[in-house]
Design a protein around this motif. Structure first.
Motif, PDB file in Angstrom:
ATOM      1  N   LEU A  82      32.692  38.841  39.402  1.00  0.00           N
ATOM      2  CA  LEU A  82      33.988  38.196  39.584  1.00  0.00           C
ATOM      3  C   LEU A  82      34.715  38.688  40.829  1.00  0.00           C
ATOM      4  O   LEU A  82      35.691  38.070  41.248  1.00  0.00           O
ATOM      5  CB  LEU A  82      34.875  38.411  38.357  1.00  0.00           C
ATOM      6  CG  LEU A  82      34.614  37.480  37.172  1.00  0.00           C
ATOM      7  CD1 LEU A  82      35.561  37.788  36.027  1.00  0.00           C
ATOM      8  CD2 LEU A  82      34.763  36.021  37.582  1.00  0.00           C
ATOM      9  N   TRP A  83      34.265  39.796  41.400  1.00  0.00           N
ATOM     10  CA  TRP A  83      34.767  40.231  42.706  1.00  0.00           C
ATOM     11  C   TRP A  83      33.577  40.393  43.649  1.00  0.00           C
ATOM     12  O   TRP A  83      32.467  40.710  43.201  1.00  0.00           O
ATOM     13  CB  TRP A  83      35.524  41.561  42.607  1.00  0.00           C
ATOM     14  CG  TRP A  83      36.811  41.488  41.848  1.00  0.00           C
ATOM     15  CD1 TRP A  83      37.116  42.131  40.696  1.00  0.00           C
ATOM     16  CD2 TRP A  83      37.983  40.728  42.203  1.00  0.00           C
ATOM     17  NE1 TRP A  83      38.401  41.838  40.294  1.00  0.00           N
ATOM     18  CE2 TRP A  83      38.952  40.974  41.202  1.00  0.00           C
ATOM     19  CE3 TRP A  83      38.304  39.877  43.255  1.00  0.00           C
ATOM     20  CZ2 TRP A  83      40.216  40.387  41.224  1.00  0.00           C
ATOM     21  CZ3 TRP A  83      39.567  39.298  43.277  1.00  0.00           C
ATOM     22  CH2 TRP A  83      40.502  39.558  42.276  1.00  0.00           C
ATOM     23  N   PRO A  84      33.770  40.184  44.950  1.00  0.00           N
ATOM     24  CA  PRO A  84      32.663  40.366  45.897  1.00  0.00           C
ATOM     25  C   PRO A  84      32.104  41.785  45.842  1.00  0.00           C
ATOM     26  O   PRO A  84      32.828  42.757  45.603  1.00  0.00           O
ATOM     27  CB  PRO A  84      33.320  40.086  47.259  1.00  0.00           C
ATOM     28  CG  PRO A  84      34.529  39.261  46.954  1.00  0.00           C
ATOM     29  CD  PRO A  84      35.006  39.735  45.621  1.00  0.00           C
ATOM     30  N   ALA A  85      30.808  41.898  46.087  1.00  0.00           N
ATOM     31  CA  ALA A  85      30.163  43.213  46.051  1.00  0.00           C
ATOM     32  C   ALA A  85      30.546  44.074  47.247  1.00  0.00           C
ATOM     33  O   ALA A  85      30.678  45.293  47.133  1.00  0.00           O
ATOM     34  CB  ALA A  85      28.644  43.038  45.994  1.00  0.00           C
ATOM     35  N   ASP A  86      30.734  43.460  48.410  1.00  0.00           N
ATOM     36  CA  ASP A  86      31.092  44.205  49.616  1.00  0.00           C
ATOM     37  C   ASP A  86      32.515  44.752  49.494  1.00  0.00           C
ATOM     38  O   ASP A  86      33.446  44.001  49.156  1.00  0.00           O
ATOM     39  CB  ASP A  86      31.000  43.288  50.837  1.00  0.00           C
ATOM     40  CG  ASP A  86      31.452  43.968  52.099  1.00  0.00           C
ATOM     41  OD1 ASP A  86      30.694  44.797  52.630  1.00  0.00           O
ATOM     42  OD2 ASP A  86      32.594  43.686  52.539  1.00  0.00           O
ATOM     43  N   PRO A  87      32.728  46.039  49.764  1.00  0.00           N
ATOM     44  CA  PRO A  87      34.071  46.624  49.575  1.00  0.00           C
ATOM     45  C   PRO A  87      35.159  45.953  50.402  1.00  0.00           C
ATOM     46  O   PRO A  87      36.280  45.749  49.910  1.00  0.00           O
ATOM     47  CB  PRO A  87      33.872  48.086  49.984  1.00  0.00           C
ATOM     48  CG  PRO A  87      32.425  48.355  49.756  1.00  0.00           C
ATOM     49  CD  PRO A  87      31.728  47.069  50.087  1.00  0.00           C
ATOM     50  N   ALA A  88      34.858  45.610  51.651  1.00  0.00           N
ATOM     51  CA  ALA A  88      35.876  44.977  52.491  1.00  0.00           C
ATOM     52  C   ALA A  88      36.219  43.585  51.968  1.00  0.00           C
ATOM     53  O   ALA A  88      37.397  43.201  51.914  1.00  0.00           O
ATOM     54  CB  ALA A  88      35.397  44.909  53.935  1.00  0.00           C
ATOM     55  N   ALA A  89      35.195  42.828  51.590  1.00  0.00           N
ATOM     56  CA  ALA A  89      35.432  41.493  51.038  1.00  0.00           C
ATOM     57  C   ALA A  89      36.166  41.584  49.710  1.00  0.00           C
ATOM     58  O   ALA A  89      37.066  40.781  49.419  1.00  0.00           O
ATOM     59  CB  ALA A  89      34.112  40.754  50.870  1.00  0.00           C
ATOM     60  N   ARG A  90      35.812  42.581  48.910  1.00  0.00           N
ATOM     61  CA  ARG A  90      36.485  42.762  47.618  1.00  0.00           C
ATOM     62  C   ARG A  90      37.964  43.086  47.822  1.00  0.00           C
ATOM     63  O   ARG A  90      38.832  42.575  47.108  1.00  0.00           O
ATOM     64  CB  ARG A  90      35.789  43.862  46.817  1.00  0.00           C
ATOM     65  CG  ARG A  90      36.275  43.976  45.384  1.00  0.00           C
ATOM     66  CD  ARG A  90      35.305  44.780  44.532  1.00  0.00           C
ATOM     67  NE  ARG A  90      35.130  46.157  44.984  1.00  0.00           N
ATOM     68  CZ  ARG A  90      34.019  46.649  45.538  1.00  0.00           C
ATOM     69  NH1 ARG A  90      32.963  45.867  45.734  1.00  0.00           N
ATOM     70  NH2 ARG A  90      33.947  47.918  45.894  1.00  0.00           N
ATOM     71  N   ALA A  91      38.260  43.916  48.797  1.00  0.00           N
ATOM     72  CA  ALA A  91      39.656  44.243  49.092  1.00  0.00           C
ATOM     73  C   ALA A  91      40.420  43.003  49.547  1.00  0.00           C
ATOM     74  O   ALA A  91      41.572  42.782  49.150  1.00  0.00           O
ATOM     75  CB  ALA A  91      39.719  45.330  50.162  1.00  0.00           C
ATOM     76  N   ALA A  92      39.784  42.189  50.384  1.00  0.00           N
ATOM     77  CA  ALA A  92      40.430  40.962  50.845  1.00  0.00           C
ATOM     78  C   ALA A  92      40.659  40.004  49.684  1.00  0.00           C
ATOM     79  O   ALA A  92      41.727  39.383  49.570  1.00  0.00           O
ATOM     80  CB  ALA A  92      39.570  40.297  51.920  1.00  0.00           C
ATOM     81  N   ALA A  93      39.670  39.878  48.810  1.00  0.00           N
ATOM     82  CA  ALA A  93      39.802  38.974  47.662  1.00  0.00           C
ATOM     83  C   ALA A  93      40.934  39.416  46.750  1.00  0.00           C
ATOM     84  O   ALA A  93      41.732  38.598  46.271  1.00  0.00           O
ATOM     85  CB  ALA A  93      38.488  38.920  46.894  1.00  0.00           C
ATOM     86  N   ARG A  94      41.028  40.711  46.503  1.00  0.00           N
ATOM     87  CA  ARG A  94      42.108  41.208  45.647  1.00  0.00           C
ATOM     88  C   ARG A  94      43.472  41.024  46.322  1.00  0.00           C
ATOM     89  O   ARG A  94      44.469  40.757  45.654  1.00  0.00           O
ATOM     90  CB  ARG A  94      41.859  42.679  45.312  1.00  0.00           C
ATOM     91  CG  ARG A  94      40.794  42.864  44.231  1.00  0.00           C
ATOM     92  CD  ARG A  94      40.666  44.309  43.833  1.00  0.00           C
ATOM     93  NE  ARG A  94      39.979  44.461  42.562  1.00  0.00           N
ATOM     94  CZ  ARG A  94      38.952  45.285  42.355  1.00  0.00           C
ATOM     95  NH1 ARG A  94      38.483  46.028  43.347  1.00  0.00           N
ATOM     96  NH2 ARG A  94      38.390  45.368  41.152  1.00  0.00           N
ATOM     97  N   SER A  95      43.514  41.173  47.627  1.00  0.00           N
ATOM     98  CA  SER A  95      44.783  41.019  48.350  1.00  0.00           C
ATOM     99  C   SER A  95      45.301  39.590  48.251  1.00  0.00           C
ATOM    100  O   SER A  95      46.491  39.365  47.961  1.00  0.00           O
ATOM    101  CB  SER A  95      44.607  41.416  49.818  1.00  0.00           C
ATOM    102  OG  SER A  95      44.327  42.786  49.946  1.00  0.00           O
ATOM    103  N   ILE A  96      44.437  38.612  48.476  1.00  0.00           N
ATOM    104  CA  ILE A  96      44.912  37.229  48.432  1.00  0.00           C
ATOM    105  C   ILE A  96      45.166  36.774  46.999  1.00  0.00           C
ATOM    106  O   ILE A  96      46.052  35.952  46.765  1.00  0.00           O
ATOM    107  CB  ILE A  96      43.985  36.264  49.192  1.00  0.00           C
ATOM    108  CG1 ILE A  96      42.606  36.153  48.559  1.00  0.00           C
ATOM    109  CG2 ILE A  96      43.879  36.670  50.650  1.00  0.00           C
ATOM    110  CD1 ILE A  96      41.726  35.105  49.232  1.00  0.00           C
ATOM    111  N   ALA A  97      44.422  37.342  46.046  1.00  0.00           N
ATOM    112  CA  ALA A  97      44.715  37.037  44.646  1.00  0.00           C
ATOM    113  C   ALA A  97      46.096  37.559  44.270  1.00  0.00           C
ATOM    114  O   ALA A  97      46.877  36.875  43.585  1.00  0.00           O
ATOM    115  CB  ALA A  97      43.649  37.644  43.741  1.00  0.00           C
TER     116      ALA A  97
END
Length: 219
Positions: A82-97
């Motif tokens: 449910l979150w991207p595996a890559d840490p940077a992408a995961r951080a971006a996904a959580r930020s926009i969420a």
């Protein structure tokens, strides 16, 4: 046997319920679905069923979770994709969420979720248009980086879950959008879970319809 319950509101109108429902279904949690008809605000039935007097609310294996982002995070513990595996992408996904969770009041107020209706071009308030411009920037940056069709690649993440009701709003109110945004909206609408949500919304009793959400006129 169900391992808990998911309390949601009317599928025609409840944007926050859609978010919780998508997370639970994507995570594959075995829960009973309890739909409580809404009345444009917290009702006695919702207050009696949920800790915060709002939907969605999830009970699962002894856990009690309310607020959509908390439900997404809980579901991600069961289903990490449910979150991207890559840490940077995961951080971006959580930020926009989180930005979606906390903001965009102009869009919410002007263009409510009413998924069985079509009101092309209505309610284009300055506040809503400013929010739409920011949303399009978020989408285009994420889609350019990931290649789509969803914000972080081939599958839905928590970021897509948070923006799914926005796609529903855009399908109803049809503001002017870029080709990239339109393609993303269509990709979300075509997802099997979104198709299921729309089908089940259309099957809800007619008496659950609320006049305030069945018109293009601003109150």
């Amino acid at each position: 046997m169900p391992e808990g319950r998911l309390f949601i509101g009317t599928k025609m109108y409840s944007s926050w319920s859609l978010r919780g429902w998508l997370a639970v279904r994507l995570a594959g949690l075995e829960v009973e679905e309890v739909v409580i008809p809404l009345a444009g605000g917290a009702t006695a039935a919702v207050k009696a069923a949920t800790p915060a007097g709002m939907v969605p609310y999830l009970e699962h294996r002894g856990a009690r979770i309310w607020e959509s982002l908390a439900i997404i995070e809980y579901c991600a513990e069961q289903h990490p994709a449910l979150w991207p595996a890559d840490p940077a992408a995961r951080a971006a996904a959580r930020s926009i969420a989180a930005e979606m969770h906390a903001g965009f009041r102009g869009l919410r107020m002007a263009m409510p979720m009413t998924i069985l209706n079509r009101f092309p071009g209505a309610r284009r308030t300055p506040e809503a248009l400013a929010d739409i411009a920011r949303i399009e920037t978020i989408w285009q940056e994420a889609l350019l980086e990931s290649g789509g069709p969803f914000l972080f690649g081939d599958s839905l993440t928590g970021a897509d879950i948070m923006f799914a009701p926005v796609a529903c709003r855009f399908l109803t109110w049809q503001p002017a959008l870029s080709a990239t945004s339109l393609a993303y909206v269509e990709a979300l609408r075509a997802h099997p879970l979104m198709r299921r949500w729309y089908t089940e919304a259309a099957a809800e009793p007619a008496e659950w319809r609320l006049p305030k959400y069945e018109t293009a006129e601003l109150a």
